[in-house]
Design a protein around this motif. Structure first.
Motif, PDB file in Angstrom:
ATOM      1  N   ALA A  26     113.996 -28.218 -95.168  1.00  0.00           N
ATOM      2  CA  ALA A  26     114.347 -27.854 -96.541  1.00  0.00           C
ATOM      3  C   ALA A  26     113.358 -26.854 -97.131  1.00  0.00           C
ATOM      4  CB  ALA A  26     114.400 -29.107 -97.406  1.00  0.00           C
ATOM      5  N   SER A  27     112.063 -27.018 -96.783  1.00  0.00           N
ATOM      6  CA  SER A  27     111.048 -26.117 -97.341  1.00  0.00           C
ATOM      7  C   SER A  27     111.197 -24.692 -96.819  1.00  0.00           C
ATOM      8  CB  SER A  27     109.649 -26.646 -97.004  1.00  0.00           C
ATOM      9  OG  SER A  27     109.418 -26.597 -95.602  1.00  0.00           O
ATOM     10  N   PHE A  28     111.779 -24.525 -95.621  1.00  0.00           N
ATOM     11  CA  PHE A  28     111.977 -23.191 -95.045  1.00  0.00           C
ATOM     12  C   PHE A  28     113.324 -22.569 -95.427  1.00  0.00           C
ATOM     13  CE2 PHE A  28     108.961 -24.371 -91.391  1.00  0.00           C
ATOM     14  CZ  PHE A  28     107.893 -23.767 -92.045  1.00  0.00           C
ATOM     15  N   THR A  29     114.261 -23.379 -95.879  1.00  0.00           N
ATOM     16  CA  THR A  29     115.623 -22.881 -96.122  1.00  0.00           C
ATOM     17  C   THR A  29     116.056 -23.040 -97.579  1.00  0.00           C
ATOM     18  OG1 THR A  29     116.461 -25.045 -95.411  1.00  0.00           O
ATOM     19  CG2 THR A  29     116.345 -23.298 -93.738  1.00  0.00           C
ATOM     20  N   ILE A  30     116.241 -24.274 -98.019  1.00  0.00           N
ATOM     21  CA  ILE A  30     116.810 -24.528 -99.348  1.00  0.00           C
ATOM     22  C   ILE A  30     115.867 -24.073-100.459  1.00  0.00           C
ATOM     23  CG2 ILE A  30     117.657 -26.321-100.903  1.00  0.00           C
ATOM     24  CD1 ILE A  30     118.477 -27.917 -98.413  1.00  0.00           C
ATOM     25  N   ILE A  31     114.572 -24.387-100.338  1.00  0.00           N
ATOM     26  CA  ILE A  31     113.620 -24.057-101.406  1.00  0.00           C
ATOM     27  C   ILE A  31     113.519 -22.542-101.631  1.00  0.00           C
ATOM     28  CG2 ILE A  31     111.240 -24.305-102.197  1.00  0.00           C
ATOM     29  CD1 ILE A  31     112.907 -26.910-102.143  1.00  0.00           C
ATOM     30  N   PRO A  32     113.331 -21.715-100.572  1.00  0.00           N
ATOM     31  CA  PRO A  32     113.316 -20.262-100.815  1.00  0.00           C
ATOM     32  C   PRO A  32     114.620 -19.734-101.411  1.00  0.00           C
ATOM     33  CG  PRO A  32     112.416 -20.766 -98.653  1.00  0.00           C
ATOM     34  CD  PRO A  32     113.021 -22.031 -99.174  1.00  0.00           C
ATOM     35  N   TRP A  33     115.739 -20.301-100.959  1.00  0.00           N
ATOM     36  CA  TRP A  33     117.031 -19.851-101.470  1.00  0.00           C
ATOM     37  C   TRP A  33     117.172 -20.167-102.957  1.00  0.00           C
ATOM     38  CZ3 TRP A  33     121.248 -23.015-103.062  1.00  0.00           C
ATOM     39  CH2 TRP A  33     122.414 -22.298-103.372  1.00  0.00           C
ATOM     40  N   LEU A  34     116.808 -21.392-103.348  1.00  0.00           N
ATOM     41  CA  LEU A  34     116.883 -21.768-104.761  1.00  0.00           C
ATOM     42  C   LEU A  34     115.925 -20.932-105.603  1.00  0.00           C
ATOM     43  CD1 LEU A  34     117.103 -25.680-104.496  1.00  0.00           C
ATOM     44  CD2 LEU A  34     118.933 -24.106-105.180  1.00  0.00           C
ATOM     45  N   SER A  35     114.720 -20.662-105.058  1.00  0.00           N
ATOM     46  CA  SER A  35     113.745 -19.854-105.797  1.00  0.00           C
ATOM     47  C   SER A  35     114.256 -18.435-106.014  1.00  0.00           C
ATOM     48  CB  SER A  35     112.415 -19.819-105.041  1.00  0.00           C
ATOM     49  OG  SER A  35     111.884 -21.109-104.923  1.00  0.00           O
ATOM     50  N   SER A  36     114.917 -17.884-104.988  1.00  0.00           N
ATOM     51  CA  SER A  36     115.430 -16.513-105.117  1.00  0.00           C
ATOM     52  C   SER A  36     116.562 -16.416-106.132  1.00  0.00           C
ATOM     53  CB  SER A  36     115.912 -16.018-103.746  1.00  0.00           C
ATOM     54  OG  SER A  36     117.065 -16.741-103.336  1.00  0.00           O
ATOM     55  N   ARG A  37     117.304 -17.509-106.334  1.00  0.00           N
ATOM     56  CA  ARG A  37     118.434 -17.478-107.255  1.00  0.00           C
ATOM     57  C   ARG A  37     118.052 -17.872-108.683  1.00  0.00           C
ATOM     58  NH1 ARG A  37     119.948 -15.024-103.747  1.00  0.00           N
ATOM     59  NH2 ARG A  37     121.857 -15.139-102.491  1.00  0.00           N
ATOM     60  N   TYR A  38     117.164 -18.868-108.791  1.00  0.00           N
ATOM     61  CA  TYR A  38     116.882 -19.415-110.117  1.00  0.00           C
ATOM     62  C   TYR A  38     115.438 -19.230-110.578  1.00  0.00           C
ATOM     63  CZ  TYR A  38     121.305 -21.707-109.119  1.00  0.00           C
ATOM     64  OH  TYR A  38     122.611 -21.945-108.805  1.00  0.00           O
ATOM     65  N   GLY A  39     114.560 -18.826-109.665  1.00  0.00           N
ATOM     66  CA  GLY A  39     113.168 -18.652-110.045  1.00  0.00           C
ATOM     67  C   GLY A  39     112.970 -17.399-110.888  1.00  0.00           C
ATOM     68  N   LYS A  40     112.097 -17.507-111.879  1.00  0.00           N
ATOM     69  CA  LYS A  40     111.784 -16.331-112.697  1.00  0.00           C
ATOM     70  C   LYS A  40     110.344 -16.428-113.181  1.00  0.00           C
ATOM     71  CE  LYS A  40     113.675 -18.360-116.945  1.00  0.00           C
ATOM     72  NZ  LYS A  40     114.588 -18.148-118.099  1.00  0.00           N
ATOM     73  N   LEU A  41     109.716 -15.276-113.373  1.00  0.00           N
ATOM     74  CA  LEU A  41     108.329 -15.222-113.798  1.00  0.00           C
ATOM     75  C   LEU A  41     108.275 -15.263-115.317  1.00  0.00           C
ATOM     76  CD1 LEU A  41     105.387 -14.914-112.895  1.00  0.00           C
ATOM     77  CD2 LEU A  41     105.674 -12.437-113.071  1.00  0.00           C
ATOM     78  N   GLU A  42     107.588 -16.275-115.841  1.00  0.00           N
ATOM     79  CA  GLU A  42     107.480 -16.414-117.292  1.00  0.00           C
ATOM     80  C   GLU A  42     106.045 -16.164-117.725  1.00  0.00           C
ATOM     81  OE1 GLU A  42     109.636 -19.613-119.434  1.00  0.00           O
ATOM     82  OE2 GLU A  42     110.094 -20.355-117.422  1.00  0.00           O
ATOM     83  N   HIS A  43     105.925 -15.516-118.864  1.00  0.00           N
ATOM     84  CA  HIS A  43     104.605 -15.318-119.462  1.00  0.00           C
ATOM     85  C   HIS A  43     104.493 -16.255-120.661  1.00  0.00           C
ATOM     86  CE1 HIS A  43     100.854 -13.398-120.450  1.00  0.00           C
ATOM     87  NE2 HIS A  43     101.287 -13.194-121.700  1.00  0.00           N
ATOM     88  N   ILE A  44     103.760 -17.351-120.474  1.00  0.00           N
ATOM     89  CA  ILE A  44     103.659 -18.382-121.516  1.00  0.00           C
ATOM     90  C   ILE A  44     102.593 -17.969-122.527  1.00  0.00           C
ATOM     91  CG2 ILE A  44     103.137 -20.820-121.961  1.00  0.00           C
ATOM     92  CD1 ILE A  44     104.118 -21.396-119.092  1.00  0.00           C
ATOM     93  N   GLU A  45     102.990 -17.894-123.807  1.00  0.00           N
ATOM     94  CA  GLU A  45     102.074 -17.454-124.870  1.00  0.00           C
ATOM     95  C   GLU A  45     101.622 -18.595-125.764  1.00  0.00           C
ATOM     96  OE1 GLU A  45     104.223 -14.454-126.908  1.00  0.00           O
ATOM     97  OE2 GLU A  45     104.070 -12.979-125.281  1.00  0.00           O
ATOM     98  N   GLY A  46     102.179 -19.799-125.573  1.00  0.00           N
ATOM     99  CA  GLY A  46     101.756 -20.947-126.364  1.00  0.00           C
ATOM    100  C   GLY A  46     102.337 -20.985-127.759  1.00  0.00           C
ATOM    101  N   LYS A  47     103.534 -20.453-127.939  1.00  0.00           N
ATOM    102  CA  LYS A  47     104.151 -20.423-129.266  1.00  0.00           C
ATOM    103  C   LYS A  47     104.866 -21.745-129.588  1.00  0.00           C
ATOM    104  CE  LYS A  47     104.808 -15.409-129.349  1.00  0.00           C
ATOM    105  NZ  LYS A  47     105.789 -14.289-129.427  1.00  0.00           N
TER     106      LYS A  47
END
Length: 608
Positions: A26-47
């Motif tokens: 799962a770590s080699f297949t499902i996790i990278p696939w899910l990250s590529s579809r739903y992962g996004k880089l957020e810049h947390i500002e503490g608001k």
């Protein structure tokens, strides 16, 4: 592994292996696939509140990382003091805690099944009616007890020992089922011990014993067992009684008894073989006739349709009550003459052992007992010291039975499994690293986990048993993972041109977050098992606490000790290589030369 331990833990181990392999996939297949579809880089500002919590956690994590890096720098400069402290912690938590009695040893952890047996034994000449009357008194008392939910009574038979299926008029047994754990404030074994004392005051003239219920629903085998063997029953019995007396002085030992009891009334028949032969009788004829008369013979069958019933032929109760009935037993010889037993045998009343027991072709007597509040292994070690001081008659010997017999076999099997696991982990890392040294450094993480594992067992009042040892074996793979991450990143930084010291500090700083994340996830995943309180949960509590303690100690110690060992090993290698470059330094030079030669206009000699 083989034997009883294998039957108990094989399914558990197979489950862990399959789930681990599937998580790898799962770590080699499902996790990278899910990250590529739903992962996004957020810049947390503490608001918002969530952002403030995340930034606060990051702040503390940065300070903790800097503190660990500073501690590592100090430990690298003072490596001798660091090694001494770690050795003190290791021997203190293993030999110190176990030798000091803070961690007991047993085959299985004591489990609260909410059920126990009350066994009542009357004098041996008591009738079934007298036993029933005494048992009814016990039933009336138990019915009024608030923690008792139900009871099932058997008169004239108990479920203990080899004679469980034999009717015994002077014995009875009550199976007591208790209310749930949430409705009582005492474990079943403690409540059973208190109930025994109360019943002894009510049932005057009877012996009362409380026994845990085993996995088959019958009386659990004695957890404490000493099998004494000798040339004859009398010699073995004498030493067994001395050992029994010593066991009674040890706190935590209860329900102590001998498997063979003296004083069992019997009719002794001594046959004069010469007279018997002169009267035309054989020993086989005499024996079969006496057995049929007093025990019965079911060779005859009665058939009614498709059903078949035994016909039991024996003397009626009136003709087998006294010694005179035995003396006047009539035999028919080969000439058709009637001969009484008294004519060729001496018949007398006497007493003897309740049963004849043999072990390895020798007469034996077993001292049996249960443990309450103290691990069986702890009691056995104290008992061993006392038995060693006893004078042992010629020909008398003893072997351990009960849980100690299973514990010795189980611990030996799991010890081999533990050693095999360490060797296999090392060999796998040797093939991956292509080095014998760096995998050896990784193995130093294993004893570091033992420190926390033993402390966790002592603090939570758990024992060293087959499940906690299984937890220690599982720890090998879990804690080696942390050390592998450190060593692997250190090697990467050294290939990039960093010195050993700088590479170790950078690896410590960079790999702290993933190590912390995986450890916290595993620890929180184990807490439900560690804190479970259902029936039989005690078997798994210890396993979870071992993993929790081992992971926490390895989290902190691996980050410090493994880099220290790494640097020490590199110094030793450098010293023995007599100034020659190490493998990694040679690799660095080769990589640089290859890179420069790939560009036009460079002379190989100039590049070197």
């Amino acid at each position: 592994s083989t034997g009883l331990v294998s039957n108990i833990i094989t399914q558990f181990c197979v489950t862990v292996i399959i789930s681990t392999l599937l998580s790898l996939v799962a770590s080699f297949t499902i996790i990278p696939w899910l990250s590529s579809r739903y992962g996004k880089l957020e810049h947390i500002e503490g608001k918002n509140l969530f952002g403030k919590i995340i930034l606060g956690f990051e702040s503390y994590l940065t300070r903790f990382t800097d503190w660990v890096s500073g501690l590592l720098t100090w430990c690298l400069d003072h490596y001798i003091k660091t090694i001494v402290v770690v050795l003190v912690l290791f021997f203190g938590s293993t030999i110190g805690l176990m030798g000091g009695g803070f961690i007991g040893g047993e085959f299985f952890a004591a489990s609260d099944s909410g059920e126990f047996l009350v066994q009542i034994e009357m004098p041996k000449d008591a009738s079934l009616e007298q036993t029933n009357f005494m048992t009814q008194k016990a039933e009336a008392f138990l019915k009024k007890e608030p923690f008792v939910h139900s009871q099932i009574t058997t008169i004239g038979q108990t479920s203990e020992g080899l004679g469980a299926s034999q009717a015994t008029a002077y014995k009875s047994e009550i199976n007591v089922k208790m209310v749930g754990l949430d409705k009582r404030d005492e474990p079943a074994n403690v409540y059973a011990a208190k109930t025994k004392r109360k019943l002894e005051k009510i049932l005057v003239g009877a012996k009362v014993k409380t026994v845990p219920v085993g996995i088959l629903g019958t009386a659990e085998d004695a957890t404490l067992g000493l099998i004494v063997t000798g040339p004859n029953v009398e010699t073995a019995m004498a030493f067994a009684k001395a050992a029994e007396k010593e066991l009674r002085t040890i706190p935590g030992a209860t329900e102590i008894e001998l498997s063979v009891e003296d004083g069992n009334p019997e009719v002794n028949v001594q046959v004069d073989r010469d007279k018997m032969a002169a009267l035309g009788l054989s020993l086989q004829t005499v024996g079969m006739t006496m057995q049929t008369a007093f025990s019965g013979n079911t060779d005859g069958k009665f058939r009614a349709g498709e059903y078949e019933y035994d016909i039991n032929i024996k003397y009626n109760a009136f003709d087998r009550k006294s010694i005179e009935d035995v003396s006047n037993l009539i035999f028919i010889n080969d000439r058709g003459e009637q001969i009484k037993l008294i004519q060729f045998a001496t018949v007398s009343e006497s007493s003897g052992p309740s049963e004849l027991e043999r072990r390895d072709k020798s007469a034996s007597v077993t001292v049996k007992g249960q443990n309450v509040g103290v691990a069986s292994g702890t009691i056995v070690s104290q008992w061993q010291e006392k038995i060693d001081k006893l004078e042992k008659p010629t020909g008398v010997d003893y072997i351990w039975g009960g849980d100690m017999e299973n514990q010795s076999e189980g611990f030996g099997t799991l010890g081999i499994a533990l050693l095999a696991a360490i060797i296999l982990v090392y060999l796998v890392m040797v093939s991956l690293y292509d080095s014998f040294v760096h995998p050896f450094v990784v193995l130093f993480a294993i004893p570091l986990s033992f420190i926390g594992a033993m402390l966790a067992l002592a603090l939570t009042n758990n024992t060293l048993n087959i499940f906690t040892i299984l937890g220690i074996i599982m720890l090998i793979g879990l804690v080696c993972k942390n050390a592998i991450m450190l060593v692997d990143y250190t090697n990467q930084r050294r290939k990039a041109g960093e010195s050993i010291r700088t590479a170790l500090i950078q690896a410590n700083h960079a790999r702290l977050r993933p190590i912390l994340m995986t450890t916290i996830a595993m620890v929180f995943g184990m807490f439900p098992i560690a804190l479970a309180s259902g029936a039989g949960a005690e078997w798994k509590n210890g396993l979870a606490w071992v993993i929790i303690g081992g992971l926490i100690s390895s989290l902190f110690l691996t980050l410090i000790v493994v880099p220290v060992i790494y640097e020490i090993m590199e110094k030793i290698i450098s010293k023995f290589s007599k100034g020659e470059k190490t493998d990694y330094e040679a690799e660095m030079v080769a990589d640089y030369v290859h890179q420069e030669l790939s560009e036009d206009g460079f002379n190989p000699k100039h590049t070197l």
